[in-house]
Structure formats: structure tokens, C-alpha cells
Design an enzyme around this catalytic site. Structure first.
Site, PDB file in Angstrom:
ATOM      1  N   ASP A  63       0.810  -1.196   0.023  1.00 29.72           N
ATOM      2  CA  ASP A  63       0.018   0.062   0.002  1.00 29.72           C
ATOM      3  C   ASP A  63       0.929   1.098  -0.237  1.00 29.72           C
ATOM      4  O   ASP A  63       2.036   1.148   0.869  1.00 29.72           O
ATOM      5  CB  ASP A  63      -0.892   0.186   1.128  1.00 29.72           C
ATOM      6  CG  ASP A  63      -1.633  -0.884   1.397  1.00 29.72           C
ATOM      7  OD1 ASP A  63      -2.257  -1.688   0.289  1.00 29.72           O
ATOM      8  OD2 ASP A  63      -1.979  -1.547   2.429  1.00 29.72           O
ATOM      9  N   ASP A  69      -0.299  14.106   7.774  1.00 31.57           N
ATOM     10  CA  ASP A  69      -0.944  15.211   7.641  1.00 31.57           C
ATOM     11  C   ASP A  69      -1.926  14.916   6.556  1.00 31.57           C
ATOM     12  O   ASP A  69      -3.198  15.151   6.508  1.00 31.57           O
ATOM     13  CB  ASP A  69      -0.361  16.409   7.712  1.00 31.57           C
ATOM     14  CG  ASP A  69       0.759  16.501   6.758  1.00 31.57           C
ATOM     15  OD1 ASP A  69       1.027  15.476   6.148  1.00 31.57           O
ATOM     16  OD2 ASP A  69       1.662  17.542   6.759  1.00 31.57           O
ATOM     17  N   GLU A  92      -6.725  23.318   5.674  1.00 33.89           N
ATOM     18  CA  GLU A  92      -5.501  23.819   5.502  1.00 33.89           C
ATOM     19  C   GLU A  92      -4.660  23.017   4.353  1.00 33.89           C
ATOM     20  O   GLU A  92      -3.855  23.626   3.595  1.00 33.89           O
ATOM     21  CB  GLU A  92      -4.639  23.544   6.761  1.00 33.89           C
ATOM     22  CG  GLU A  92      -2.908  23.916   6.380  1.00 33.89           C
ATOM     23  CD  GLU A  92      -2.115  23.900   7.583  1.00 33.89           C
ATOM     24  OE1 GLU A  92      -2.499  24.060   8.824  1.00 33.89           O
ATOM     25  OE2 GLU A  92      -0.865  24.529   7.426  1.00 33.89           O
ATOM     26  N   GLU A  93      -4.952  21.722   4.112  1.00 30.51           N
ATOM     27  CA  GLU A  93      -4.332  21.005   3.171  1.00 30.51           C
ATOM     28  C   GLU A  93      -5.048  21.296   1.714  1.00 30.51           C
ATOM     29  O   GLU A  93      -4.415  20.501   0.990  1.00 30.51           O
ATOM     30  CB  GLU A  93      -4.364  19.474   3.607  1.00 30.51           C
ATOM     31  CG  GLU A  93      -3.645  19.112   4.785  1.00 30.51           C
ATOM     32  CD  GLU A  93      -2.258  19.326   5.005  1.00 30.51           C
ATOM     33  OE1 GLU A  93      -1.615  19.512   3.789  1.00 30.51           O
ATOM     34  OE2 GLU A  93      -1.730  19.542   5.853  1.00 30.51           O
ATOM     35  N   ASP A 115      -7.651  22.279  10.417  1.00 28.80           N
ATOM     36  CA  ASP A 115      -6.538  21.954  10.334  1.00 28.80           C
ATOM     37  C   ASP A 115      -6.395  20.322  10.721  1.00 28.80           C
ATOM     38  O   ASP A 115      -5.981  20.283  11.947  1.00 28.80           O
ATOM     39  CB  ASP A 115      -5.527  22.839  11.011  1.00 28.80           C
ATOM     40  CG  ASP A 115      -3.796  22.539  11.039  1.00 28.80           C
ATOM     41  OD1 ASP A 115      -3.864  21.673  10.121  1.00 28.80           O
ATOM     42  OD2 ASP A 115      -3.069  23.222  11.456  1.00 28.80           O
ATOM     43  N   LEU A 117      -3.627  18.265  10.975  1.00 26.97           N
ATOM     44  CA  LEU A 117      -2.930  17.624  11.859  1.00 26.97           C
ATOM     45  C   LEU A 117      -1.803  19.221  12.010  1.00 26.97           C
ATOM     46  O   LEU A 117      -0.922  19.080  11.136  1.00 26.97           O
ATOM     47  CB  LEU A 117      -2.011  16.733  11.298  1.00 26.97           C
ATOM     48  CG  LEU A 117      -1.368  15.561  12.136  1.00 26.97           C
ATOM     49  CD1 LEU A 117      -2.574  15.140  13.021  1.00 26.97           C
ATOM     50  CD2 LEU A 117      -0.733  14.345  11.480  1.00 26.97           C
ATOM     51  N   ASP A 118      -2.154  19.623  12.936  1.00 29.33           N
ATOM     52  CA  ASP A 118      -1.190  20.924  13.209  1.00 29.33           C
ATOM     53  C   ASP A 118       0.038  20.549  13.987  1.00 29.33           C
ATOM     54  O   ASP A 118      -0.203  19.621  14.940  1.00 29.33           O
ATOM     55  CB  ASP A 118      -1.796  21.780  14.169  1.00 29.33           C
ATOM     56  CG  ASP A 118      -1.281  22.959  14.443  1.00 29.33           C
ATOM     57  OD1 ASP A 118      -0.960  23.874  13.499  1.00 29.33           O
ATOM     58  OD2 ASP A 118      -1.126  23.440  15.762  1.00 29.33           O
ATOM     59  N   GLU A 274      -7.252  27.770  12.443  1.00 25.37           N
ATOM     60  CA  GLU A 274      -6.191  27.668  13.475  1.00 25.37           C
ATOM     61  C   GLU A 274      -6.618  28.781  14.787  1.00 25.37           C
ATOM     62  O   GLU A 274      -7.077  28.258  15.854  1.00 25.37           O
ATOM     63  CB  GLU A 274      -4.550  27.776  13.069  1.00 25.37           C
ATOM     64  CG  GLU A 274      -4.525  26.912  12.029  1.00 25.37           C
ATOM     65  CD  GLU A 274      -2.910  26.666  11.610  1.00 25.37           C
ATOM     66  OE1 GLU A 274      -2.281  25.820  11.625  1.00 25.37           O
ATOM     67  OE2 GLU A 274      -2.323  28.117  11.630  1.00 25.37           O
TER      68      GLU A 274
HETATM   69  P1  AHM Z   1       1.424  23.559  10.436  1.00 21.61           P
HETATM   70  O1  AHM Z   1       0.046  24.010  10.511  1.00 21.61           O
HETATM   71  O2  AHM Z   1       2.146  23.634   8.938  1.00 21.61           O
HETATM   72  O3  AHM Z   1       1.901  22.542  11.294  1.00 21.61           O
HETATM   73  O4  AHM Z   1       2.091  24.823  11.150  1.00 21.61           O
HETATM   74  C1  AHM Z   1       1.578  25.628  12.222  1.00 21.61           C
HETATM   75  C2  AHM Z   1       2.466  25.475  13.349  1.00 21.61           C
HETATM   76  C3  AHM Z   1       1.973  25.883  14.654  1.00 21.61           C
HETATM   77  O5  AHM Z   1       1.481  24.671  15.140  1.00 21.61           O
HETATM   78  C4  AHM Z   1       3.172  26.236  15.390  1.00 21.61           C
HETATM   79  O6  AHM Z   1       2.589  27.176  16.728  1.00 21.61           O
HETATM   80  C5  AHM Z   1       3.913  26.970  14.401  1.00 21.61           C
HETATM   81  O7  AHM Z   1       3.744  26.358  13.314  1.00 21.61           O
HETATM   82  C6  AHM Z   1       5.511  26.811  14.612  1.00 21.61           C
HETATM   83  O8  AHM Z   1       6.021  27.805  13.695  1.00 21.61           O
HETATM   84  P2  AHM Z   1       7.297  28.235  14.056  1.00 21.61           P
HETATM   85  O9  AHM Z   1       8.465  27.054  13.873  1.00 21.61           O
HETATM   86  O10 AHM Z   1       7.714  29.162  13.000  1.00 21.61           O
HETATM   87  O11 AHM Z   1       7.618  28.665  15.569  1.00 21.61           O
HETATM   88 MG    MG Z   2      -1.340  24.237  11.218  1.00 23.49          MG
END
Ligand code: AHM
Ligand code: MG
Length: 335
Positions: A63, A69, A92-93, A115, A117-118, A274
């Protein structure tokens, strides 16, 4: 022994608080709970990827293995699409929003933003990540597909919002505008169980959370405020996953900041999926959330789906204090 209250049971109980509820919102929250369990299962397995032989993007069964994410994004979309409880999704994706056709003439009045997987760069090193979600009532004509205006609503219009934290345990925290409650996933029964009732953020706390590596790139007033936090001997904690950092602040008090930098002149974090959902949760818990230009986050009118915002969010007294620093030290105030 206290009786266990599961997320599903709690959501249904709460539906009775809304006399004309049709059950759609209840269904949506349950869909998100199901998706969270699926994502949680994969996040927990992430460390096994190298053992299970994934070198070329495919696993031992042949697979194709996706980035987590993207996997989380797909699962959330699948769960929300299949139940027909919402008419559109923005993630977000995905560059554009995704309209969802009505199932068997069942027209839905909600759209969901998330979002999936933040903080996903944390996965490779086994550090917490999260899912953020928000639910809006659609503005467009229900007889047709959803439109962009359904997603470009101010945070004050949120009907529900929350997050899932995949940490040492997995926690789902949400609000429908009547307080904030948290549910911990019990892996032995596969259910989210009510573990944190009516969460209240402390008025002040001992933590500040900011990427201090960008200190020299921040505006002078923000540097002054960060110096002040340091003078107070506040403890600096920065995980680099907004969900995890804001979660700590929500429970223990403090302030999370992501100001504008030279690189991110309008901030880095995304307003619609977010900043807004987390601001709704924090405000419901008694906290505050403003931009570094001092506008309440929930009052900002989004112009585009992936718009960025600066943010200062957390304990009410600390956000007020940060506001005072900006008012006092910003060049506009000095000249
Ligand atoms: P992502 O959604 O692409 O994962 O980015 C968001 C993340 C936040 O969770 C976090 O607070 C921030 O980006 C960290 O950014 P940095 O590395 O500039 O501090
Ligand atoms: Mg994020």
C-alpha cells in the site's frame, strides 16, 4: 466510582439545551470524534513506520503510505462526507473549499473548517500534534452548493469549535458556546470519556510560549513584552505545535504569542482554521485572544480562506498586559 460519560452521550445530552436542534450538529461532532479516533490510531503507529519497512513510500503490503497530515485530512473529509451532516469543508491541506453534495435530498446547514494535523513536523520526533476544527452555519442558499462566503465568516459566528491533542493521552476539547469540556480517549474501550468538565483558564499563569528564536525579528513593543515575561521569571515553553502550546496555557494559565516577523509580516498562523477555533475555546474558558495589532481575533473579517493572523492568546490578565505594552511602546504610540 464515578459513572463514565462518553463523548457521544454528552453530545446527545447537550442537544437538549437547544430546543429546536435537529441533531445535525450533534451528528457532526460525533463524526469529528470518529475521525479523531482513526487519526489517533495512525499517529500512535507513526514510530513503527521504519520497522514495518517503509522506505519508498509503500508499506510491506504494497500500500502506498501517505504523510500523516494528508492521511488525517483524508479521514476527516471521508467521515464528514459520509454522514451528509455538512455541506462543505475547508482544510489547511486543500487550496479551495470542498462542496459536499446533499445525500438523498438531505440538505445540511453547516460547513466545517479544520487543520487536520497541526504541528505535523513534530511527528518525526514523537512530539504532540493536534487537530483543530470549527463549525459554522452556512450563509448561502441551502438549495444550492455551499459558497466561499460560508467559510469567510468572523469567528464570532462559530457554532462549535475544538481541538484534539494527540499527546501522552489523546484529548478532545470542544465548545458549542456554553462552556468548554474535555474528553480523554480510553484506548481500552475506544471511547472519549468526559475528564475535564467546564474548563476555566487561570486569570494569570507562569508560562509564556513564543518562538524566542525570532526575537530580533519581532517589533520593538513585542520584544519589550517578552523581556517583561523574562523579568517576571515566567517559564518559557514552546513545543512548536499550536494545539499543544495553547492546551498548556488553557489548563495552567499563561500566554501564547505568534507575532509578525520580518518573514511573516502578517503572522504565520491561519485565521480561519487555527486562530479562530482556538480563540473561541479560550474565550469560552474565560480567556482572551487578540492580534498583535490589538484586534479581537474573533472580530476579524476573513478575506481569504488561508489568511494569516498574528495572535496573543491566553490568560485574560496577561493578554491585557501585553496590550498595554503594545499601546505604550509601539512606534505609533511613541511619535
Ligand atoms: P502547520 O499547521 O504547518 O503544522 O504550522 C503551524 C505550526 C503551529 O502549530 C506552531 O505554533 C507554528 O507552526 C510553529 O511555527 P515556528 O516553527 O515558526 O515557530
Ligand atoms: Mg497548522
Amino acid at each position: 466510582m464515578n459513572r463514565i460519560v462518553t463523548l457521544d452521550e454528552f453530545i446527545i445530552q447537550r442537544q437538549k439545551d437547544f430546543p429546536f436542534a435537529s441533531g445535525e450538529l450533534t451528528g457532526l461532532l460525533r463524526d469529528i470524534g470518529v475521525a479523531a479516533k482513526i487519526v489517533n490510531r495512525e499517529v500512535n503507529k507513526a514510530g513503527l513506520v521504519s520497522i514495518l519497512g517503509v522506505a519508498d513510500g509503500s508499506n510491506t503490503s504494497g500500500d502506498t503510505v501517505q504523510k500523516l497530515d494528508l492521511y488525517a485530512n483524508e479521514k476527516l473529509i471521508d467521515c464528514l462526507k459520509n454522514s451528509g451532516e455538512c455541506c462543505g469543508i475547508a482544510s489547511e491541506e486543500n487550496e479551495d473549499f470542498i462542496p459536499i453534495p446533499a445525500l438523498a435530498d438531505k440538505t445540511s446547514k453547516y460547513v466545517v473548517v479544520f487543520d487536520p494535523l497541526d504541528g505535523s513536523s513534530n511527528i518525526d520526533v514523537n512530539v504532540s500534534v493536534g487537530t483543530i476544527f470549527g463549525i459554522y452555519r452556512r450563509k448561502s442558499d441551502p438549495s444550492g452548493p455551499c459558497t466561499l462566503e460560508d467559510f469567510l465568516q468572523k469567528g464570532t459566528e462559530l457554532v462549535a469549535a475544538g481541538y484534539v491533542l494527540y499527546g501522552t493521552s489523546t484529548l478532545l476539547v470542544y465548545t458549542t458556546g456554553r462552556g468548554v469540556n474535555g474528553f480523554t480517549l480510553d484506548p481500552s474501550i475506544g471511547e472519549f470519556c468526559l475528564s475535564h468538565r467546564d474548563i476555566q483558564i487561570p486569570a494569570r499563569g507562569h508560562y509564556y510560549s513564543v518562538n524566542q528564536g525570532y526575537y530580533l525579528k519581532f517589533d520593538v513593543e513585542m520584544r519589550r513584552y517578552i523581556d517583561h515575561c523574562s523579568d517576571l521569571n515566567l517559564r518559557l515553553r514552546y513545543i512548536g505545535s499550536m494545539v499543544s502550546d495553547v492546551h498548556r496555557i488553557l489548563f495552567q494559565g499563561g500566554i501564547f504569542l505568534y507575532p509578525n516577523t520580518r518573514k511573516y509580516q502578517h503572522g504565520k498562523l491561519r485565521l480561519v482554521y487555527e486562530c479562530n477555533p482556538l480563540s473561541f475555546v479560550v474565550e469560552q474558558a474565560g480567556g482572551k485572544s487578540i492580534s498583535c495589532q490589538l484586534q479581537r481575533i474573533l472580530d476579524i473579517q476573513p478575506e481569504t480562506l488561508h489568511q494569516r493572523a498574528t495572535i496573543a492568546i491566553g490568560s485574560p490578565e496577561m493578554v491585557d498586559e501585553m496590550k498595554e505594552f503594545v499601546e505604550k511602546y509601539s512606534p505609533a504610540a511613541l511619535y
